[in-house]
Design a protein around this motif. Structure first.
Motif, PDB file in Angstrom:
ATOM      1  N   SER A 252       0.683  -1.197  -0.080  1.00 25.78           N
ATOM      2  CA  SER A 252       0.043   0.083   0.002  1.00 25.78           C
ATOM      3  C   SER A 252       0.976   1.273  -0.095  1.00 25.78           C
ATOM      4  O   SER A 252       0.505   2.175  -0.661  1.00 25.78           O
ATOM      5  CB  SER A 252      -0.942  -0.010   1.244  1.00 25.78           C
ATOM      6  OG  SER A 252      -1.935  -0.970   1.202  1.00 25.78           O
ATOM      7  N   THR A 253       1.907   1.179   0.532  1.00 24.03           N
ATOM      8  CA  THR A 253       2.833   2.422   0.607  1.00 24.03           C
ATOM      9  C   THR A 253       3.459   2.571  -0.419  1.00 24.03           C
ATOM     10  O   THR A 253       3.438   3.622  -0.928  1.00 24.03           O
ATOM     11  CB  THR A 253       4.102   2.163   2.115  1.00 24.03           C
ATOM     12  OG1 THR A 253       3.005   2.006   3.330  1.00 24.03           O
ATOM     13  CG2 THR A 253       4.930   3.323   2.011  1.00 24.03           C
ATOM     14  N   LEU A 254       4.093   1.507  -1.113  1.00 26.43           N
ATOM     15  CA  LEU A 254       4.603   1.567  -2.500  1.00 26.43           C
ATOM     16  C   LEU A 254       3.700   1.930  -3.572  1.00 26.43           C
ATOM     17  O   LEU A 254       4.238   2.995  -4.274  1.00 26.43           O
ATOM     18  CB  LEU A 254       5.166   0.492  -2.643  1.00 26.43           C
ATOM     19  CG  LEU A 254       6.547  -0.037  -1.825  1.00 26.43           C
ATOM     20  CD1 LEU A 254       7.059  -1.488  -2.708  1.00 26.43           C
ATOM     21  CD2 LEU A 254       7.656   0.906  -2.026  1.00 26.43           C
ATOM     22  N   PHE A 255       2.603   1.705  -3.470  1.00 23.22           N
ATOM     23  CA  PHE A 255       1.448   2.234  -4.281  1.00 23.22           C
ATOM     24  C   PHE A 255       1.115   3.426  -3.987  1.00 23.22           C
ATOM     25  O   PHE A 255       1.230   4.559  -5.235  1.00 23.22           O
ATOM     26  CB  PHE A 255       0.175   1.393  -4.533  1.00 23.22           C
ATOM     27  CG  PHE A 255      -1.002   1.390  -5.267  1.00 23.22           C
ATOM     28  CD1 PHE A 255      -0.862   1.254  -6.501  1.00 23.22           C
ATOM     29  CD2 PHE A 255      -1.872   2.179  -4.620  1.00 23.22           C
ATOM     30  CE1 PHE A 255      -1.824   1.681  -7.382  1.00 23.22           C
ATOM     31  CE2 PHE A 255      -2.889   2.657  -5.494  1.00 23.22           C
ATOM     32  CZ  PHE A 255      -3.038   2.440  -6.907  1.00 23.22           C
ATOM     33  N   ASN A 256       1.161   4.131  -2.963  1.00 20.80           N
ATOM     34  CA  ASN A 256       0.718   5.515  -2.604  1.00 20.80           C
ATOM     35  C   ASN A 256       1.916   6.429  -3.213  1.00 20.80           C
ATOM     36  O   ASN A 256       1.798   7.479  -3.651  1.00 20.80           O
ATOM     37  CB  ASN A 256       0.332   5.440  -1.395  1.00 20.80           C
ATOM     38  CG  ASN A 256      -0.965   5.319  -1.137  1.00 20.80           C
ATOM     39  OD1 ASN A 256      -1.944   5.262  -1.753  1.00 20.80           O
ATOM     40  ND2 ASN A 256      -1.197   4.606   0.021  1.00 20.80           N
ATOM     41  N   VAL A 257       3.359   6.086  -2.834  1.00 24.06           N
ATOM     42  CA  VAL A 257       4.214   6.781  -3.282  1.00 24.06           C
ATOM     43  C   VAL A 257       4.412   6.894  -4.731  1.00 24.06           C
ATOM     44  O   VAL A 257       4.879   7.919  -5.475  1.00 24.06           O
ATOM     45  CB  VAL A 257       5.757   6.047  -2.717  1.00 24.06           C
ATOM     46  CG1 VAL A 257       6.621   6.622  -3.094  1.00 24.06           C
ATOM     47  CG2 VAL A 257       5.681   6.153  -1.113  1.00 24.06           C
ATOM     48  N   GLY A 258       4.129   5.671  -5.661  1.00 25.22           N
ATOM     49  CA  GLY A 258       4.015   5.644  -6.856  1.00 25.22           C
ATOM     50  C   GLY A 258       3.079   6.662  -7.482  1.00 25.22           C
ATOM     51  O   GLY A 258       3.209   7.471  -8.445  1.00 25.22           O
TER      52      GLY A 258
ATOM     53  N   GLY B  41       1.821  11.968  -9.735  1.00 19.68           N
ATOM     54  CA  GLY B  41       1.091  13.190  -9.812  1.00 19.68           C
ATOM     55  C   GLY B  41       2.418  14.370  -9.807  1.00 19.68           C
ATOM     56  O   GLY B  41       2.015  15.530 -10.353  1.00 19.68           O
ATOM     57  N   GLU B  42       3.463  14.460  -9.050  1.00 20.36           N
ATOM     58  CA  GLU B  42       4.558  15.250  -9.264  1.00 20.36           C
ATOM     59  C   GLU B  42       4.953  15.568 -10.540  1.00 20.36           C
ATOM     60  O   GLU B  42       5.312  16.580 -11.196  1.00 20.36           O
ATOM     61  CB  GLU B  42       5.533  14.878  -8.421  1.00 20.36           C
ATOM     62  CG  GLU B  42       5.496  15.155  -7.047  1.00 20.36           C
ATOM     63  CD  GLU B  42       5.554  16.560  -6.616  1.00 20.36           C
ATOM     64  OE1 GLU B  42       6.269  17.282  -7.151  1.00 20.36           O
ATOM     65  OE2 GLU B  42       4.653  16.985  -5.845  1.00 20.36           O
ATOM     66  N   MET B  43       5.145  14.339 -11.450  1.00 22.17           N
ATOM     67  CA  MET B  43       5.598  14.344 -12.841  1.00 22.17           C
ATOM     68  C   MET B  43       4.789  15.061 -13.669  1.00 22.17           C
ATOM     69  O   MET B  43       4.990  16.005 -14.522  1.00 22.17           O
ATOM     70  CB  MET B  43       6.124  12.807 -13.127  1.00 22.17           C
ATOM     71  CG  MET B  43       7.244  12.383 -12.549  1.00 22.17           C
ATOM     72  SD  MET B  43       8.590  13.120 -12.731  1.00 22.17           S
ATOM     73  CE  MET B  43       9.114  12.878 -14.555  1.00 22.17           C
ATOM     74  N   TYR B  44       3.321  14.871 -13.511  1.00 25.96           N
ATOM     75  CA  TYR B  44       2.327  15.320 -14.106  1.00 25.96           C
ATOM     76  C   TYR B  44       2.243  16.599 -13.731  1.00 25.96           C
ATOM     77  O   TYR B  44       2.053  17.475 -14.931  1.00 25.96           O
ATOM     78  CB  TYR B  44       0.778  14.553 -13.900  1.00 25.96           C
ATOM     79  CG  TYR B  44      -0.172  15.197 -14.738  1.00 25.96           C
ATOM     80  CD1 TYR B  44      -0.239  14.931 -16.175  1.00 25.96           C
ATOM     81  CD2 TYR B  44      -1.298  15.767 -14.146  1.00 25.96           C
ATOM     82  CE1 TYR B  44      -1.132  15.299 -16.918  1.00 25.96           C
ATOM     83  CE2 TYR B  44      -2.259  16.122 -14.977  1.00 25.96           C
ATOM     84  CZ  TYR B  44      -2.184  15.899 -16.282  1.00 25.96           C
ATOM     85  OH  TYR B  44      -3.433  16.274 -17.129  1.00 25.96           O
ATOM     86  N   THR B  45       2.386  17.137 -12.673  1.00 27.08           N
ATOM     87  CA  THR B  45       2.458  18.593 -12.521  1.00 27.08           C
ATOM     88  C   THR B  45       3.554  19.278 -13.016  1.00 27.08           C
ATOM     89  O   THR B  45       3.329  20.440 -13.654  1.00 27.08           O
ATOM     90  CB  THR B  45       2.454  18.870 -11.001  1.00 27.08           C
ATOM     91  OG1 THR B  45       1.272  18.224 -10.214  1.00 27.08           O
ATOM     92  CG2 THR B  45       2.593  20.243 -10.493  1.00 27.08           C
ATOM     93  N   LEU B  46       4.625  18.788 -13.104  1.00 31.36           N
ATOM     94  CA  LEU B  46       5.814  19.326 -13.669  1.00 31.36           C
ATOM     95  C   LEU B  46       5.539  19.428 -15.250  1.00 31.36           C
ATOM     96  O   LEU B  46       6.042  20.382 -15.889  1.00 31.36           O
ATOM     97  CB  LEU B  46       7.241  18.480 -13.228  1.00 31.36           C
ATOM     98  CG  LEU B  46       7.641  18.812 -11.849  1.00 31.36           C
ATOM     99  CD1 LEU B  46       8.888  17.802 -11.638  1.00 31.36           C
ATOM    100  CD2 LEU B  46       8.078  20.291 -11.796  1.00 31.36           C
TER     101      LEU B  46
END
Length: 64
Positions: A24-30, A35-40
């Motif tokens: 679950s943690t790895l999925f959320n970090v992904g 989201g960060e890459m899309y924002t950039l």
């Protein structure tokens, strides 16, 4: 007595419960990184009109 919000966690062994939380943690970090890459990506399109037009997306991601 174990009390879990999700009853399936009560049925899982300690090892599988840990794997569930790790997954679950790895999925959320992904999802966060996507989201960060899309924002950039979106903000780099608006930078084409400014004086920062030649900045590479990954270079901006590393410097942030």
């Amino acid at each position: 007595m174990s009390l879990w919000v999700y009853p399936i966690l009560n049925e899982l062994s300690f090892m599988y419960r840990g794997l569930f939380f790790l997954g679950s943690t790895l999925f959320n970090v992904g999802l966060y990184l996507i989201g960060e890459m899309y924002t950039l990506f979106l903000t780099s399109k608006t930078d084409c009109l400014s004086d920062r037009a030649g900045v590479h997306l990954l270079a901006r991601f590393r410097s942030a």
